[in-house]
Design an enzyme around this catalytic site. Sequence first.
Site, PDB file in Angstrom:
ATOM      1  N   THR A   1      34.018  44.045  50.853  1.00 36.05           N
ATOM      2  CA  THR A   1      33.142  44.635  49.835  1.00 36.05           C
ATOM      3  C   THR A   1      31.690  44.692  50.291  1.00 36.05           C
ATOM      4  O   THR A   1      31.216  43.809  51.009  1.00 36.05           O
ATOM      5  CB  THR A   1      33.265  43.801  48.544  1.00 36.05           C
ATOM      6  OG1 THR A   1      34.610  43.866  48.107  1.00 36.05           O
ATOM      7  CG2 THR A   1      32.346  44.294  47.443  1.00 36.05           C
ATOM      8  N   GLU A   2      30.993  45.749  49.852  1.00 37.78           N
ATOM      9  CA  GLU A   2      29.572  45.923  50.177  1.00 37.78           C
ATOM     10  C   GLU A   2      28.814  46.282  48.900  1.00 37.78           C
ATOM     11  O   GLU A   2      29.446  46.614  47.889  1.00 37.78           O
ATOM     12  CB  GLU A   2      29.421  47.074  51.198  1.00 37.78           C
ATOM     13  CG  GLU A   2      30.132  46.794  52.508  1.00 37.78           C
ATOM     14  CD  GLU A   2      29.997  47.926  53.518  1.00 37.78           C
ATOM     15  OE1 GLU A   2      29.420  48.984  53.170  1.00 37.78           O
ATOM     16  OE2 GLU A   2      30.459  47.733  54.658  1.00 37.78           O
TER      17      GLU A   2
ATOM     18  N   ASP B   1      47.945  43.518  49.663  1.00 36.16           N
ATOM     19  CA  ASP B   1      49.300  43.602  49.070  1.00 36.16           C
ATOM     20  C   ASP B   1      49.857  42.195  48.854  1.00 36.16           C
ATOM     21  O   ASP B   1      50.407  41.872  47.804  1.00 36.16           O
ATOM     22  CB  ASP B   1      50.287  44.306  50.014  1.00 36.16           C
ATOM     23  CG  ASP B   1      50.106  45.805  50.032  1.00 36.16           C
ATOM     24  OD1 ASP B   1      49.392  46.328  49.170  1.00 36.16           O
ATOM     25  OD2 ASP B   1      50.692  46.440  50.939  1.00 36.16           O
TER      26      ASP B   1
ATOM     27  N   GLY C   1      36.964  25.613  16.826  1.00 40.33           N
ATOM     28  CA  GLY C   1      35.621  25.235  17.288  1.00 40.33           C
ATOM     29  C   GLY C   1      35.678  24.451  18.591  1.00 40.33           C
ATOM     30  O   GLY C   1      34.828  24.630  19.466  1.00 40.33           O
TER      31      GLY C   1
ATOM     32  N   GLU D   1      39.912  41.312  44.323  1.00 42.60           N
ATOM     33  CA  GLU D   1      41.126  41.781  45.024  1.00 42.60           C
ATOM     34  C   GLU D   1      41.685  43.047  44.367  1.00 42.60           C
ATOM     35  O   GLU D   1      42.891  43.276  44.341  1.00 42.60           O
ATOM     36  CB  GLU D   1      42.151  40.652  45.138  1.00 42.60           C
ATOM     37  CG  GLU D   1      41.491  39.433  45.782  1.00 42.60           C
ATOM     38  CD  GLU D   1      42.402  38.501  46.541  1.00 42.60           C
ATOM     39  OE1 GLU D   1      43.567  38.860  46.747  1.00 42.60           O
ATOM     40  OE2 GLU D   1      41.916  37.428  46.943  1.00 42.60           O
TER      41      GLU D   1
END
Length: 387
Positions: free
Chosen positions: A125-126, A241, A341, A364
């Site tokens: 990733t970039e 995959d 709560g 992913e």
Amino acid sequence: MALDKGTLEQLTTAVRRFTEEQLIPNERLVEENDQIPEAILTAMRDLGLFGLSIPEEYGGLGLDLAEECAVIFELCRASPAYRSAIGTNVNIGSQGIIIDGTEAQKRAYLPRLASGDLIGAFALTEPDSGSDAASISTSAKRDGDDYILNGTKRYITNAPEAGLFTVFARTSPDVPGADGISGFLIEAGTPGLSVGALDRKMGQRGAHSADVILENCRVGRDTLIGGQEGIGFKTAMRILDRSRIHIGAVCVGVAERLIDQSTRYALERKQFGQPIADFQLIQAMLADSRTEAYAARCMVETTARRRDNGERVAADASCCKLFCTEMVGRVADRAVQIHGGAGYISDYGVERMYRDVRLFRLYEGTSQIQQVIIARDMIRQMSAALS
Ligand code: COS
């Protein structure tokens, strides 16, 4: 199956005991310090968890994917941060070498990844390339026998700890899309490679990510995965995959933990003079969560086994990733609801898990990318059958 049934059972029992006795009791400490204690990491190394998927000949346990998932179901009853510590070595940080690496690359890195002495990271990733992975712009320019890499990688899990980065970069600037991409194995400390500040995340404290910056980073030709240019995108997709099934197993483990915790709470908590577990609206939430987690477990086990048998399961891996990650989001939401709560207060740990599981639908490949992969496969198959 790589292991006989008894040996696998021994391993999963040991991991369950370790999870209950050491991991769950330290979850709050990990959250507060944003760090897994060194003693726990050592125990994880001793159990062989960093090398679950790495072949025995390279020092790992050599589990097949179905066996790996059986271990992950147990481990992920504890905070996902623990799984993240081993996750890159078991999957995205080692599988590029296992799937497409040369024998020399396997020998150089797999034994240390298996022992956990070396941490692997996966840098695809970039800043401007996430879902559209084929559009990466990090460049790897040939210079004699070397390559010079320039670019920035973003949200790289375990980057601060990593000693080895699987980096994807464009070796052929003139070839657009997937075909111009190659994978490299770059060691931490290589001049020109640096790691940015820790990302400040919504959850999964104790698991770290950061930018990886490449500035005129010169590497030898022997760092090219498989010694071949242009196959990097396919390597990355094949890694994903496999890891999408693994992430499905992670979600099953976390969901089962939350369901147990919610059931226990429903039996302890009294309102209107009786345990809230007696109320059918609470029962409905518990039953829905159990049903969905069971479906997810069956799906992961089946897909992992089919992949182990050599079937092509890319679209079904995406079905696992899509269903399991969405499922655990719903289970975590119901867990907060059942706790009322208390579910919103950090003491019970449910709000922490609620934040932790949000990531699964993003990394992913987002849920929407999984839908694209599944639908494309359906259309391709039907078109072929009709033509
Ligand atoms: N296994 C092997 N090869 C694959 C593959 C797979 N699972 N998926 C695609 N390929 C091949 C294709 O067959 C194609 O090869 P040919 O040109 O020889 O036919 C090539 O790779 C390009 O595939 P495609 O055309 O499908 O690429 P797209 O650019 O359309 O993108 C998606 C495909 C969207 C599926 C891909 O970019 C993706 O998975 N994106 C999400 C990325 C991601 O998960 N990021 C998270 C980072 S890791 S935390």
